[in-house]
Every structure is written in C-alpha cells, then in structure tokens.
Write a protein that holds these residues in place. Structure first.
Motif, mmCIF file in Angstrom:
data_model
loop_
_atom_site.group_PDB
_atom_site.id
_atom_site.type_symbol
_atom_site.label_atom_id
_atom_site.label_comp_id
_atom_site.label_asym_id
_atom_site.label_seq_id
_atom_site.Cartn_x
_atom_site.Cartn_y
_atom_site.Cartn_z
ATOM 1 N N GLY A 1 0.900 -1.120 0.168
ATOM 2 C CA GLY A 1 -0.027 -0.083 -0.025
ATOM 3 C C GLY A 1 0.676 1.213 -0.045
ATOM 4 O O GLY A 1 0.182 2.414 -0.037
ATOM 5 N N ASN A 2 2.205 1.249 0.084
ATOM 6 C CA ASN A 2 2.967 2.411 0.264
ATOM 7 C C ASN A 2 3.353 2.748 -1.199
ATOM 8 O O ASN A 2 3.845 1.616 -2.111
ATOM 9 C CB ASN A 2 4.148 2.165 1.051
ATOM 10 C CG ASN A 2 3.619 1.837 2.504
ATOM 11 O OD1 ASN A 2 3.028 2.717 3.115
ATOM 12 N ND2 ASN A 2 4.346 1.121 3.195
ATOM 13 N N PRO A 3 3.536 3.945 -1.602
ATOM 14 C CA PRO A 3 3.923 4.272 -2.995
ATOM 15 C C PRO A 3 5.515 4.070 -3.083
ATOM 16 O O PRO A 3 6.286 4.256 -2.122
ATOM 17 C CB PRO A 3 3.549 5.616 -3.155
ATOM 18 C CG PRO A 3 3.621 6.220 -1.939
ATOM 19 C CD PRO A 3 3.054 5.149 -1.106
ATOM 20 N N VAL A 4 6.079 3.604 -4.443
ATOM 21 C CA VAL A 4 7.436 3.162 -4.427
ATOM 22 C C VAL A 4 7.946 3.740 -5.799
ATOM 23 O O VAL A 4 7.050 3.705 -6.638
ATOM 24 C CB VAL A 4 7.902 1.783 -4.035
ATOM 25 C CG1 VAL A 4 7.607 1.397 -2.573
ATOM 26 C CG2 VAL A 4 7.176 0.954 -5.258
ATOM 27 N N THR A 5 9.133 4.206 -5.903
ATOM 28 C CA THR A 5 9.999 4.324 -6.999
ATOM 29 C C THR A 5 10.914 3.286 -7.283
ATOM 30 O O THR A 5 11.667 3.050 -6.323
ATOM 31 C CB THR A 5 10.302 5.596 -7.300
ATOM 32 O OG1 THR A 5 9.218 6.524 -7.207
ATOM 33 C CG2 THR A 5 10.968 5.739 -8.679
ATOM 34 N N LEU A 6 11.139 2.594 -8.517
ATOM 35 C CA LEU A 6 12.185 1.474 -8.341
ATOM 36 C C LEU A 6 13.052 1.769 -9.722
ATOM 37 O O LEU A 6 12.429 1.838 -10.499
ATOM 38 C CB LEU A 6 11.547 0.069 -8.533
ATOM 39 C CG LEU A 6 12.425 -0.888 -8.420
ATOM 40 C CD1 LEU A 6 11.676 -1.910 -7.670
ATOM 41 C CD2 LEU A 6 12.731 -1.428 -9.691
ATOM 42 N N VAL A 7 14.357 1.769 -9.678
ATOM 43 C CA VAL A 7 15.204 1.925 -10.986
ATOM 44 C C VAL A 7 16.059 0.705 -11.023
ATOM 45 O O VAL A 7 16.572 0.366 -10.067
ATOM 46 C CB VAL A 7 16.105 3.291 -10.758
ATOM 47 C CG1 VAL A 7 16.853 3.248 -12.026
ATOM 48 C CG2 VAL A 7 14.866 4.655 -10.555
ATOM 49 N N GLY A 8 16.216 0.222 -12.055
ATOM 50 C CA GLY A 8 17.126 -1.109 -12.368
ATOM 51 C C GLY A 8 17.350 -1.206 -13.838
ATOM 52 O O GLY A 8 16.877 -0.693 -14.646
ATOM 53 N N SER A 9 18.274 -2.420 -14.088
ATOM 54 C CA SER A 9 18.741 -2.763 -15.230
ATOM 55 C C SER A 9 18.009 -4.022 -15.462
ATOM 56 O O SER A 9 18.358 -4.943 -14.563
ATOM 57 C CB SER A 9 20.242 -2.621 -15.434
ATOM 58 O OG SER A 9 20.892 -1.306 -15.414
ATOM 59 N N PHE A 10 17.772 -4.318 -16.639
ATOM 60 C CA PHE A 10 17.190 -5.684 -16.936
ATOM 61 C C PHE A 10 18.048 -6.715 -16.826
ATOM 62 O O PHE A 10 19.343 -6.324 -17.167
ATOM 63 C CB PHE A 10 16.334 -5.732 -18.155
ATOM 64 C CG PHE A 10 17.090 -5.588 -19.602
ATOM 65 C CD1 PHE A 10 17.911 -6.559 -19.980
ATOM 66 C CD2 PHE A 10 17.171 -4.332 -20.108
ATOM 67 C CE1 PHE A 10 18.476 -6.240 -21.268
ATOM 68 C CE2 PHE A 10 17.730 -4.185 -21.335
ATOM 69 C CZ PHE A 10 18.401 -5.252 -21.954
ATOM 70 N N TRP A 11 17.805 -7.937 -16.681
ATOM 71 C CA TRP A 11 18.485 -9.139 -16.434
ATOM 72 C C TRP A 11 17.847 -10.185 -17.143
ATOM 73 O O TRP A 11 16.701 -10.383 -17.146
ATOM 74 C CB TRP A 11 19.218 -9.506 -15.182
ATOM 75 C CG TRP A 11 18.118 -9.747 -14.173
ATOM 76 C CD1 TRP A 11 17.446 -8.914 -13.409
ATOM 77 C CD2 TRP A 11 17.434 -11.170 -14.013
ATOM 78 N NE1 TRP A 11 16.609 -9.603 -12.543
ATOM 79 C CE2 TRP A 11 16.591 -10.982 -12.882
ATOM 80 C CE3 TRP A 11 17.411 -12.440 -14.440
ATOM 81 C CZ2 TRP A 11 15.677 -11.860 -12.444
ATOM 82 C CZ3 TRP A 11 16.767 -13.370 -14.101
ATOM 83 C CH2 TRP A 11 15.854 -13.025 -12.928
ATOM 84 N N VAL A 12 18.378 -11.132 -17.879
ATOM 85 C CA VAL A 12 17.814 -11.978 -18.583
ATOM 86 C C VAL A 12 18.359 -13.533 -17.865
ATOM 87 O O VAL A 12 19.715 -13.701 -17.839
ATOM 88 C CB VAL A 12 17.989 -12.235 -20.054
ATOM 89 C CG1 VAL A 12 17.392 -13.307 -20.749
ATOM 90 C CG2 VAL A 12 17.566 -10.698 -20.566
ATOM 91 N N SER A 13 17.466 -14.630 -17.630
ATOM 92 C CA SER A 13 17.999 -15.763 -17.171
ATOM 93 C C SER A 13 17.040 -16.847 -17.855
ATOM 94 O O SER A 13 15.947 -16.481 -18.675
ATOM 95 C CB SER A 13 17.963 -16.001 -15.710
ATOM 96 O OG SER A 13 16.609 -15.996 -15.259
ATOM 97 N N ALA A 14 17.461 -17.950 -17.466
ATOM 98 C CA ALA A 14 16.622 -19.098 -18.136
ATOM 99 C C ALA A 14 15.067 -19.128 -17.901
ATOM 100 O O ALA A 14 14.259 -19.607 -18.735
ATOM 101 C CB ALA A 14 17.119 -20.476 -17.933
ATOM 102 N N SER A 15 14.889 -18.645 -16.839
ATOM 103 C CA SER A 15 13.537 -18.440 -16.146
ATOM 104 C C SER A 15 12.735 -17.135 -16.697
ATOM 105 O O SER A 15 11.527 -17.015 -16.204
ATOM 106 C CB SER A 15 13.567 -18.502 -14.643
ATOM 107 O OG SER A 15 14.199 -17.629 -14.081
ATOM 108 N N GLY A 16 13.325 -16.156 -17.349
ATOM 109 C CA GLY A 16 12.645 -14.886 -17.792
ATOM 110 C C GLY A 16 13.688 -13.912 -17.898
ATOM 111 O O GLY A 16 14.864 -13.919 -17.533
ATOM 112 N N THR A 17 12.771 -12.623 -17.455
ATOM 113 C CA THR A 17 13.688 -11.456 -17.585
ATOM 114 C C THR A 17 13.068 -10.905 -16.167
ATOM 115 O O THR A 17 12.021 -11.128 -15.669
ATOM 116 C CB THR A 17 13.201 -10.715 -18.542
ATOM 117 O OG1 THR A 17 11.755 -10.145 -18.760
ATOM 118 C CG2 THR A 17 13.752 -11.300 -20.227
#
Length: 111
Positions: free
Chosen positions: A62-78
């Motif tokens: 219920g709390n607002p958030v901002t998230l920054v990141g770089s994509f990663w790829v694995s056998a299970s997905g992104t």
C-alpha cells in the motif's frame, strides 16, 4: 547498487513501467547473494541500442514506491537488477523543501 541486507525480502510489488516498455505488472523483490532482483513475468525488451535501465512506479504493502534497475535475462525469464528503491514516494523527480531554523538566545540571571 542496492544491497539486499538493507531490506526485509521478499516483497511483492504492483508496478507501472515508465518510458521504455511502458505497462502494468506484478512481481517480487528477492535477494540474490547481496543483490536485489525484481522477479516478474513482465516482458522487458532488450533490443540492441536501447538503454538497459528501467523506471517503475508502484506500491508495496500500500506504500508508493519508485524503483530503478537494469534488466537481466535468465533461463526463467527477465527481470530487473535493482539499483534504487524509494519507499514512500512514487515521484520520478522528487522535490525537497529547505527548512532553516533560527534560534533566539536568552540569558537568565538570578535576581
């Protein structure tokens, strides 16, 4: 880099991707060694020539958030390797207020 030891993980998040790959999604923030990863079924594109950075606005418990990141790829997905997590605000460019205190100094002498 955001370190996993600073957070109580896992955490679920409902998010909206801003800019590249815009759209709504759901995922879980988990610890991977000392890193924080967003594991999700959301399909981030990794087309050559585009920045790997992604910005998400969302809610955790219920709390607002901002998230920054770089994509990663694995056998299970992104997913995202999280570099910044702001809990309590989903403003992309937060504004700050400057407060200045003035102190009145008084001297009390015994009579």
């Amino acid at each position: 880099m955001l370190y996993a030891t600073a957070l109580e993980l896992p955490m679920t998040i409902d998010f909206q991707v801003v800019g590249i790959d815009a759209g709504p999604g759901h995922g879980t923030l988990v610890a991977d060694a000392d890193r924080v990863l967003l594991v999700t079924d959301y399909h981030f594109s990794y087309t050559t020539g585009r920045s790997p950075a992604r910005v998400l606005k969302g809610r955790i418990n219920g709390n607002p958030v901002t998230l920054v990141g770089s994509f990663w790829v694995s056998a299970s997905g992104t997913g995202l390797l999280v570099s910044e997590l702001r809990i309590g605000s989903d403003e992309l460019q937060p504004t700050y207020t400057v407060v200045r205190a003035s102190r009145r100094v008084g001297c009390f002498l015994p009579v």
